[in-house]
Design a protein around this motif. Structure first.
Motif, short mmCIF file in Angstrom:
data_model
loop_
_atom_site.label_atom_id
_atom_site.label_comp_id
_atom_site.label_asym_id
_atom_site.label_seq_id
_atom_site.Cartn_x
_atom_site.Cartn_y
_atom_site.Cartn_z
N HIS A 5 0.82 -1.20 0.00
CA HIS A 5 0.00 0.00 0.00
C HIS A 5 0.86 1.26 0.00
O HIS A 5 1.93 1.30 0.60
CB HIS A 5 -0.94 0.01 1.21
CG HIS A 5 -1.91 -1.12 1.19
ND1 HIS A 5 -3.02 -1.13 0.38
CD2 HIS A 5 -1.93 -2.29 1.88
CE1 HIS A 5 -3.68 -2.25 0.57
NE2 HIS A 5 -3.04 -2.98 1.47
N ARG A 6 0.38 2.28 -0.68
CA ARG A 6 1.10 3.54 -0.77
C ARG A 6 1.10 4.29 0.56
O ARG A 6 2.09 4.88 0.96
CB ARG A 6 0.46 4.41 -1.86
CG ARG A 6 1.22 5.67 -2.15
CD ARG A 6 0.58 6.49 -3.22
NE ARG A 6 0.29 5.66 -4.38
CZ ARG A 6 -0.36 6.04 -5.45
NH1 ARG A 6 -0.82 7.26 -5.51
NH2 ARG A 6 -0.57 5.24 -6.46
N GLU A 7 -0.04 4.26 1.24
CA GLU A 7 -0.20 4.99 2.50
C GLU A 7 -0.30 4.01 3.67
O GLU A 7 -0.91 2.95 3.55
CB GLU A 7 -1.46 5.85 2.46
CG GLU A 7 -1.52 6.83 1.31
CD GLU A 7 -0.45 7.91 1.37
OE1 GLU A 7 0.10 8.16 2.46
OE2 GLU A 7 -0.16 8.50 0.33
N PRO A 8 0.26 4.38 4.84
CA PRO A 8 0.13 3.49 6.01
C PRO A 8 -1.32 3.48 6.51
O PRO A 8 -2.06 4.44 6.35
CB PRO A 8 1.06 4.11 7.05
CG PRO A 8 1.22 5.53 6.63
CD PRO A 8 1.05 5.57 5.13
N ALA A 9 -1.71 2.36 7.12
CA ALA A 9 -3.08 2.20 7.63
C ALA A 9 -3.29 3.06 8.87
O ALA A 9 -2.37 3.35 9.63
CB ALA A 9 -3.33 0.74 7.97
N LEU A 10 -4.53 3.46 9.07
CA LEU A 10 -4.97 4.16 10.28
C LEU A 10 -6.08 3.31 10.88
O LEU A 10 -7.12 3.13 10.25
CB LEU A 10 -5.49 5.56 9.95
CG LEU A 10 -6.12 6.33 11.09
CD1 LEU A 10 -5.08 6.66 12.15
CD2 LEU A 10 -6.76 7.60 10.56
N THR A 11 -5.84 2.76 12.04
CA THR A 11 -6.82 1.87 12.66
C THR A 11 -7.52 2.59 13.79
O THR A 11 -6.88 3.12 14.70
CB THR A 11 -6.13 0.61 13.21
OG1 THR A 11 -5.42 -0.02 12.14
CG2 THR A 11 -7.13 -0.35 13.79
N ILE A 12 -8.85 2.62 13.72
CA ILE A 12 -9.66 3.18 14.80
C ILE A 12 -10.73 2.17 15.15
O ILE A 12 -11.09 1.32 14.33
CB ILE A 12 -10.29 4.54 14.42
CG1 ILE A 12 -11.18 4.38 13.19
CG2 ILE A 12 -9.22 5.59 14.17
CD1 ILE A 12 -12.06 5.58 12.93
N ARG A 13 -11.25 2.24 16.36
CA ARG A 13 -12.29 1.32 16.79
C ARG A 13 -13.45 2.10 17.41
O ARG A 13 -13.60 2.12 18.63
CB ARG A 13 -11.72 0.31 17.78
CG ARG A 13 -10.77 -0.68 17.14
CD ARG A 13 -10.39 -1.78 18.12
NE ARG A 13 -9.65 -2.81 17.46
CZ ARG A 13 -8.34 -2.82 17.32
NH1 ARG A 13 -7.61 -1.85 17.81
NH2 ARG A 13 -7.73 -3.82 16.70
N PRO A 14 -14.27 2.71 16.57
CA PRO A 14 -15.44 3.40 17.13
C PRO A 14 -16.46 2.37 17.62
O PRO A 14 -16.44 1.22 17.17
CB PRO A 14 -15.99 4.19 15.94
CG PRO A 14 -15.54 3.43 14.74
CD PRO A 14 -14.22 2.81 15.12
N PRO A 15 -17.34 2.77 18.53
CA PRO A 15 -18.38 1.84 18.97
C PRO A 15 -19.17 1.32 17.76
O PRO A 15 -19.43 2.06 16.81
CB PRO A 15 -19.27 2.69 19.87
CG PRO A 15 -18.39 3.82 20.32
CD PRO A 15 -17.44 4.06 19.19
N ALA A 16 -19.53 0.05 17.79
CA ALA A 16 -20.20 -0.60 16.66
C ALA A 16 -21.47 0.12 16.24
O ALA A 16 -21.73 0.30 15.05
CB ALA A 16 -20.49 -2.06 16.99
N ASP A 17 -22.28 0.55 17.21
CA ASP A 17 -23.54 1.23 16.87
C ASP A 17 -23.28 2.57 16.19
O ASP A 17 -23.99 2.95 15.26
CB ASP A 17 -24.44 1.38 18.09
CG ASP A 17 -23.78 2.10 19.25
OD1 ASP A 17 -22.54 2.18 19.30
OD2 ASP A 17 -24.52 2.59 20.13
N LEU A 18 -22.25 3.28 16.62
CA LEU A 18 -21.90 4.56 16.01
C LEU A 18 -21.41 4.34 14.58
O LEU A 18 -21.83 5.03 13.65
CB LEU A 18 -20.83 5.28 16.83
CG LEU A 18 -20.32 6.60 16.28
CD1 LEU A 18 -21.45 7.62 16.18
CD2 LEU A 18 -19.19 7.13 17.15
#
Length: 87
Positions: A5-18
Protein backbone atom coordinates in the motif's frame (compact mmCIF):
# COMPACT_ATOMS: atom_id res chain seq x y z
CA UNK A 1 7.48 -8.83 2.83
CA UNK A 2 6.63 -5.14 3.10
CA UNK A 3 3.18 -3.65 2.56
CA UNK A 4 2.18 -2.95 -1.03
CA UNK A 5 0.00 0.00 0.00
CA UNK A 6 1.10 3.54 -0.77
CA UNK A 7 -0.20 4.99 2.50
CA UNK A 8 0.13 3.49 6.01
CA UNK A 9 -3.08 2.20 7.63
CA UNK A 10 -4.97 4.16 10.28
CA UNK A 11 -6.82 1.87 12.66
CA UNK A 12 -9.66 3.18 14.80
CA UNK A 13 -12.29 1.32 16.79
CA UNK A 14 -15.44 3.40 17.13
CA UNK A 15 -18.38 1.84 18.97
CA UNK A 16 -20.20 -0.60 16.66
CA UNK A 17 -23.54 1.23 16.87
CA UNK A 18 -21.90 4.56 16.01
CA UNK A 19 -20.03 3.08 13.07
CA UNK A 20 -23.20 1.45 11.73
CA UNK A 21 -25.18 4.70 12.03
CA UNK A 22 -22.43 6.73 10.33
CA UNK A 23 -22.07 4.19 7.54
CA UNK A 24 -25.83 4.35 6.98
CA UNK A 25 -25.86 8.15 6.81
CA UNK A 26 -22.95 8.20 4.38
CA UNK A 27 -24.32 5.35 2.25
CA UNK A 28 -27.59 7.27 1.80
CA UNK A 29 -25.49 10.03 0.26
CA UNK A 30 -23.39 7.62 -1.84
CA UNK A 31 -20.31 8.38 0.30
CA UNK A 32 -17.75 6.09 1.96
CA UNK A 33 -16.38 6.17 5.51
CA UNK A 34 -12.76 6.25 4.30
CA UNK A 35 -13.42 9.28 2.08
CA UNK A 36 -15.28 10.94 4.96
CA UNK A 37 -12.26 10.55 7.24
CA UNK A 38 -9.97 12.02 4.57
CA UNK A 39 -12.42 14.92 4.10
CA UNK A 40 -12.31 15.54 7.87
CA UNK A 41 -8.51 15.60 7.78
CA UNK A 42 -8.60 18.13 4.93
CA UNK A 43 -11.18 20.28 6.73
CA UNK A 44 -9.01 20.29 9.86
CA UNK A 45 -5.98 21.46 7.92
CA UNK A 46 -7.99 24.14 6.08
CA UNK A 47 -9.49 25.66 9.27
CA UNK A 48 -8.27 24.04 12.49
CA UNK A 49 -10.03 26.39 14.93
CA UNK A 50 -13.34 26.42 13.06
CA UNK A 51 -13.42 22.68 12.40
CA UNK A 52 -12.46 21.73 15.95
CA UNK A 53 -14.94 24.29 17.27
CA UNK A 54 -17.74 22.54 15.36
CA UNK A 55 -16.70 19.21 16.89
CA UNK A 56 -16.28 20.41 20.49
CA UNK A 57 -19.69 19.21 21.70
CA UNK A 58 -19.23 15.84 19.98
CA UNK A 59 -15.77 15.01 21.29
CA UNK A 60 -15.64 11.60 23.05
CA UNK A 61 -14.31 11.19 26.57
CA UNK A 62 -10.67 10.16 26.80
CA UNK A 63 -10.09 6.46 27.26
CA UNK A 64 -7.07 5.01 29.02
CA UNK A 65 -4.48 3.73 26.58
CA UNK A 66 -2.55 0.52 26.82
CA UNK A 67 -3.25 -2.55 28.85
CA UNK A 68 -5.25 -2.30 32.05
CA UNK A 69 -3.12 -2.36 35.17
CA UNK A 70 -2.95 -5.63 37.02
CA UNK A 71 -4.32 -5.46 40.52
CA UNK A 72 -1.77 -5.97 43.25
CA UNK A 73 -2.78 -9.13 45.20
CA UNK A 74 -1.36 -7.61 48.39
CA UNK A 75 -3.76 -4.69 48.03
CA UNK A 76 -6.83 -6.82 47.34
CA UNK A 77 -6.56 -8.56 50.71
CA UNK A 78 -8.48 -6.92 53.50
CA UNK A 79 -6.92 -3.56 54.20
CA UNK A 80 -6.31 -2.59 57.83
CA UNK A 81 -9.31 -0.90 59.34
CA UNK A 82 -9.21 2.79 60.12
CA UNK A 83 -8.46 3.52 63.80
CA UNK A 84 -11.56 3.87 65.95
CA UNK A 85 -12.14 6.86 68.21
CA UNK A 86 -11.32 6.73 71.96
CA UNK A 87 -13.70 4.66 74.08
Amino acid sequence: MSSQHREPALTIRPPADLRKAVSGELNERNLEVQAFVVACFNALLADPEGFLGELSEHWPDKKPRGRPRKTDPARTDSAPEAPQGHQ
